[in-house]
Design a protein around this motif. Sequence first.
Motif, PDB file in Angstrom:
ATOM      1  N   THR A   1       0.845  -1.202   0.000  1.00 42.90           N
ATOM      2  CA  THR A   1       0.000   0.000   0.000  1.00 42.90           C
ATOM      3  C   THR A   1       0.876   1.246   0.000  1.00 42.90           C
ATOM      4  O   THR A   1       1.749   1.398   0.857  1.00 42.90           O
ATOM      5  CB  THR A   1      -0.935   0.015   1.224  1.00 42.90           C
ATOM      6  N   THR A   2       0.627   2.148  -0.967  1.00 44.02           N
ATOM      7  CA  THR A   2       1.455   3.348  -1.077  1.00 44.02           C
ATOM      8  C   THR A   2       0.676   4.645  -0.894  1.00 44.02           C
ATOM      9  O   THR A   2       1.279   5.710  -0.874  1.00 44.02           O
ATOM     10  CB  THR A   2       2.154   3.406  -2.452  1.00 44.02           C
ATOM     11  N   TRP A   3      -0.648   4.559  -0.782  1.00 45.64           N
ATOM     12  CA  TRP A   3      -1.403   5.801  -0.603  1.00 45.64           C
ATOM     13  C   TRP A   3      -2.758   5.539   0.034  1.00 45.64           C
ATOM     14  O   TRP A   3      -3.247   4.416   0.036  1.00 45.64           O
ATOM     15  CB  TRP A   3      -1.578   6.547  -1.924  1.00 45.64           C
TER      16      TRP A   3
ATOM     17  N   VAL B   1      -3.850  10.147  -7.752  1.00 44.07           N
ATOM     18  CA  VAL B   1      -4.456  11.327  -8.379  1.00 44.07           C
ATOM     19  C   VAL B   1      -5.724  10.946  -9.141  1.00 44.07           C
ATOM     20  O   VAL B   1      -6.705  11.706  -9.143  1.00 44.07           O
ATOM     21  CB  VAL B   1      -3.442  12.050  -9.295  1.00 44.07           C
ATOM     22  N   SER B   2      -5.757   9.776  -9.748  1.00 48.59           N
ATOM     23  CA  SER B   2      -6.930   9.363 -10.517  1.00 48.59           C
ATOM     24  C   SER B   2      -8.172   9.188  -9.643  1.00 48.59           C
ATOM     25  O   SER B   2      -9.290   9.170 -10.162  1.00 48.59           O
ATOM     26  CB  SER B   2      -6.640   8.073 -11.295  1.00 48.59           C
ATOM     27  N   HIS B   3      -8.000   9.068  -8.344  1.00 46.90           N
ATOM     28  CA  HIS B   3      -9.134   8.900  -7.426  1.00 46.90           C
ATOM     29  C   HIS B   3      -9.662  10.221  -6.868  1.00 46.90           C
ATOM     30  O   HIS B   3     -10.669  10.219  -6.153  1.00 46.90           O
ATOM     31  CB  HIS B   3      -8.740   7.970  -6.276  1.00 46.90           C
ATOM     32  N   LEU B   4      -9.012  11.328  -7.164  1.00 44.32           N
ATOM     33  CA  LEU B   4      -9.463  12.628  -6.674  1.00 44.32           C
ATOM     34  C   LEU B   4     -10.546  13.170  -7.597  1.00 44.32           C
ATOM     35  O   LEU B   4     -10.418  13.093  -8.818  1.00 44.32           O
ATOM     36  CB  LEU B   4      -8.285  13.599  -6.590  1.00 44.32           C
ATOM     37  N   LYS B   5     -11.585  13.730  -7.008  1.00 38.33           N
ATOM     38  CA  LYS B   5     -12.722  14.226  -7.797  1.00 38.33           C
ATOM     39  C   LYS B   5     -12.825  15.745  -7.671  1.00 38.33           C
ATOM     40  O   LYS B   5     -12.553  16.301  -6.608  1.00 38.33           O
ATOM     41  CB  LYS B   5     -14.004  13.568  -7.307  1.00 38.33           C
TER      42      LYS B   5
ATOM     43  N   PHE C   1      -8.216  14.522   1.763  1.00 36.74           N
ATOM     44  CA  PHE C   1      -6.850  14.576   2.271  1.00 36.74           C
ATOM     45  C   PHE C   1      -6.188  13.277   1.862  1.00 36.74           C
ATOM     46  O   PHE C   1      -6.808  12.211   1.921  1.00 36.74           O
ATOM     47  CB  PHE C   1      -6.840  14.725   3.797  1.00 36.74           C
ATOM     48  N   GLY C   2      -4.952  13.356   1.423  1.00 36.74           N
ATOM     49  CA  GLY C   2      -4.250  12.166   0.975  1.00 36.74           C
ATOM     50  C   GLY C   2      -2.905  12.026   1.647  1.00 36.74           C
ATOM     51  O   GLY C   2      -2.317  13.007   2.116  1.00 36.74           O
ATOM     52  N   TYR C   3      -2.438  10.795   1.683  1.00 38.36           N
ATOM     53  CA  TYR C   3      -1.127  10.480   2.249  1.00 38.36           C
ATOM     54  C   TYR C   3      -0.473   9.503   1.281  1.00 38.36           C
ATOM     55  O   TYR C   3      -1.067   8.467   0.941  1.00 38.36           O
ATOM     56  CB  TYR C   3      -1.310   9.854   3.627  1.00 38.36           C
TER      57      TYR C   3
ATOM     58  N   VAL D   1       6.577  16.641   3.156  1.00 38.80           N
ATOM     59  CA  VAL D   1       6.081  17.747   2.349  1.00 38.80           C
ATOM     60  C   VAL D   1       4.557  17.761   2.426  1.00 38.80           C
ATOM     61  O   VAL D   1       3.921  16.708   2.329  1.00 38.80           O
ATOM     62  CB  VAL D   1       6.523  17.597   0.875  1.00 38.80           C
ATOM     63  N   GLU D   2       4.007  18.954   2.589  1.00 34.50           N
ATOM     64  CA  GLU D   2       2.558  19.141   2.526  1.00 34.50           C
ATOM     65  C   GLU D   2       2.250  19.877   1.225  1.00 34.50           C
ATOM     66  O   GLU D   2       2.846  20.920   0.951  1.00 34.50           O
ATOM     67  CB  GLU D   2       2.083  19.959   3.716  1.00 34.50           C
ATOM     68  N   ILE D   3       1.330  19.338   0.449  1.00 35.28           N
ATOM     69  CA  ILE D   3       1.012  19.931  -0.851  1.00 35.28           C
ATOM     70  C   ILE D   3      -0.479  20.261  -0.924  1.00 35.28           C
ATOM     71  O   ILE D   3      -1.314  19.355  -0.925  1.00 35.28           O
ATOM     72  CB  ILE D   3       1.384  18.976  -2.002  1.00 35.28           C
ATOM     73  N   PRO D   4      -0.800  21.542  -0.996  1.00 36.38           N
ATOM     74  CA  PRO D   4      -2.194  21.902  -1.283  1.00 36.38           C
ATOM     75  C   PRO D   4      -2.417  21.773  -2.785  1.00 36.38           C
ATOM     76  O   PRO D   4      -1.589  22.212  -3.578  1.00 36.38           O
ATOM     77  CB  PRO D   4      -2.285  23.357  -0.824  1.00 36.38           C
ATOM     78  N   ALA D   5      -3.516  21.161  -3.187  1.00 35.16           N
ATOM     79  CA  ALA D   5      -3.751  20.940  -4.615  1.00 35.16           C
ATOM     80  C   ALA D   5      -5.209  21.202  -4.958  1.00 35.16           C
ATOM     81  O   ALA D   5      -6.109  20.841  -4.195  1.00 35.16           O
ATOM     82  CB  ALA D   5      -3.377  19.509  -4.990  1.00 35.16           C
ATOM     83  N   SER D   6      -5.419  21.825  -6.113  1.00 38.25           N
ATOM     84  CA  SER D   6      -6.773  22.067  -6.591  1.00 38.25           C
ATOM     85  C   SER D   6      -6.944  21.612  -8.042  1.00 38.25           C
ATOM     86  O   SER D   6      -8.025  21.699  -8.596  1.00 38.25           O
ATOM     87  CB  SER D   6      -7.122  23.553  -6.473  1.00 38.25           C
ATOM     88  N   ASP D   7      -5.859  21.129  -8.621  1.00 35.72           N
ATOM     89  CA  ASP D   7      -5.867  20.670 -10.002  1.00 35.72           C
ATOM     90  C   ASP D   7      -4.922  19.468 -10.076  1.00 35.72           C
ATOM     91  O   ASP D   7      -3.876  19.476  -9.429  1.00 35.72           O
ATOM     92  CB  ASP D   7      -5.356  21.810 -10.904  1.00 35.72           C
ATOM     93  N   PRO D   8      -5.253  18.433 -10.843  1.00 36.34           N
ATOM     94  CA  PRO D   8      -4.343  17.285 -10.948  1.00 36.34           C
ATOM     95  C   PRO D   8      -2.914  17.681 -11.351  1.00 36.34           C
ATOM     96  O   PRO D   8      -1.954  17.023 -10.952  1.00 36.34           O
ATOM     97  CB  PRO D   8      -4.999  16.404 -12.009  1.00 36.34           C
ATOM     98  N   ALA D   9      -2.761  18.769 -12.105  1.00 29.41           N
ATOM     99  CA  ALA D   9      -1.422  19.219 -12.505  1.00 29.41           C
ATOM    100  C   ALA D   9      -0.571  19.600 -11.297  1.00 29.41           C
ATOM    101  O   ALA D   9       0.662  19.526 -11.353  1.00 29.41           O
ATOM    102  CB  ALA D   9      -1.533  20.396 -13.472  1.00 29.41           C
ATOM    103  N   ASP D  10      -1.207  20.000 -10.192  1.00 27.50           N
ATOM    104  CA  ASP D  10      -0.471  20.326  -8.963  1.00 27.50           C
ATOM    105  C   ASP D  10       0.226  19.096  -8.399  1.00 27.50           C
ATOM    106  O   ASP D  10       1.134  19.212  -7.582  1.00 27.50           O
ATOM    107  CB  ASP D  10      -1.410  20.884  -7.884  1.00 27.50           C
ATOM    108  N   LEU D  11      -0.228  17.922  -8.829  1.00 29.22           N
ATOM    109  CA  LEU D  11       0.314  16.666  -8.315  1.00 29.22           C
ATOM    110  C   LEU D  11       1.027  15.859  -9.398  1.00 29.22           C
ATOM    111  O   LEU D  11       1.163  14.642  -9.294  1.00 29.22           O
ATOM    112  CB  LEU D  11      -0.808  15.840  -7.683  1.00 29.22           C
TER     113      LEU D  11
END
Length: 152
Positions: free
Chosen positions: A22-24, A56-60, A66-68, A118-128
Motif C-alpha cells: 500500500t502506497t497511498w 491522483v486518478s481517485h481525486l474528484k 486529504f491524501g497520504y 512535504v505538505e502539498i495543497p492541490a486544486s488541479d491534478p497538474a499540482d500533483l
Amino acid sequence: MAEIHPDVEAAYEDVRNDKTATTWLILQYAPPAEGKTNSDRLVVHATGEGGLSEFVSHLKPDQPAFGYVRLTVGNDEMSRRAKFILVAWCGPDVTTMRRAKLSVHIAAVKSVLKSFGVEIPASDPADLAESTVLTKVQRAMGANYDRQASSY
C-alpha cells in the motif's frame, strides 16, 4: 472540528509500513446523517498500491479530500528512501462552505497522519504531477547530489 474515523490510523500505518504494498490513502467526508446537509467525519475513501498517478486518478473535482502518499526517492539504489507527502485536495467544484472548513480540518488530519516531509495543497491534478511532487520532495530532503556542479 473534524472527526476522524478509527480506521484511518490503521490505513496510515499500512502506508508507512515498508513491508506492505500500500502506497497511498485518501480521506473523504462521510455521507451526512439523515436530516443534515454535511458531515465533518473523515473516513478512508480509498487506498492503493499504484503510486502517485493512481492516487491522483481517485481525486474528484467536487469532493474535498486529504491524501497520504509514500514515494521512493534517491539518486541511486543505495540512497533510495521512502518519503511521505500529505495532500490537501480541494477541487474546483468543491462548495464554498466545505472549502472554508478544509483549512480548519487539516489540523485534525495532521493529528493522525503525523509523519510527512512535504505538505502539498492541490486544486488541479497538474499540482500533483510526478515531476513537480518529486522536485518538492527532493528540495525538502536537503542536499541533492544529482544536480550538475556549478562552475565558479
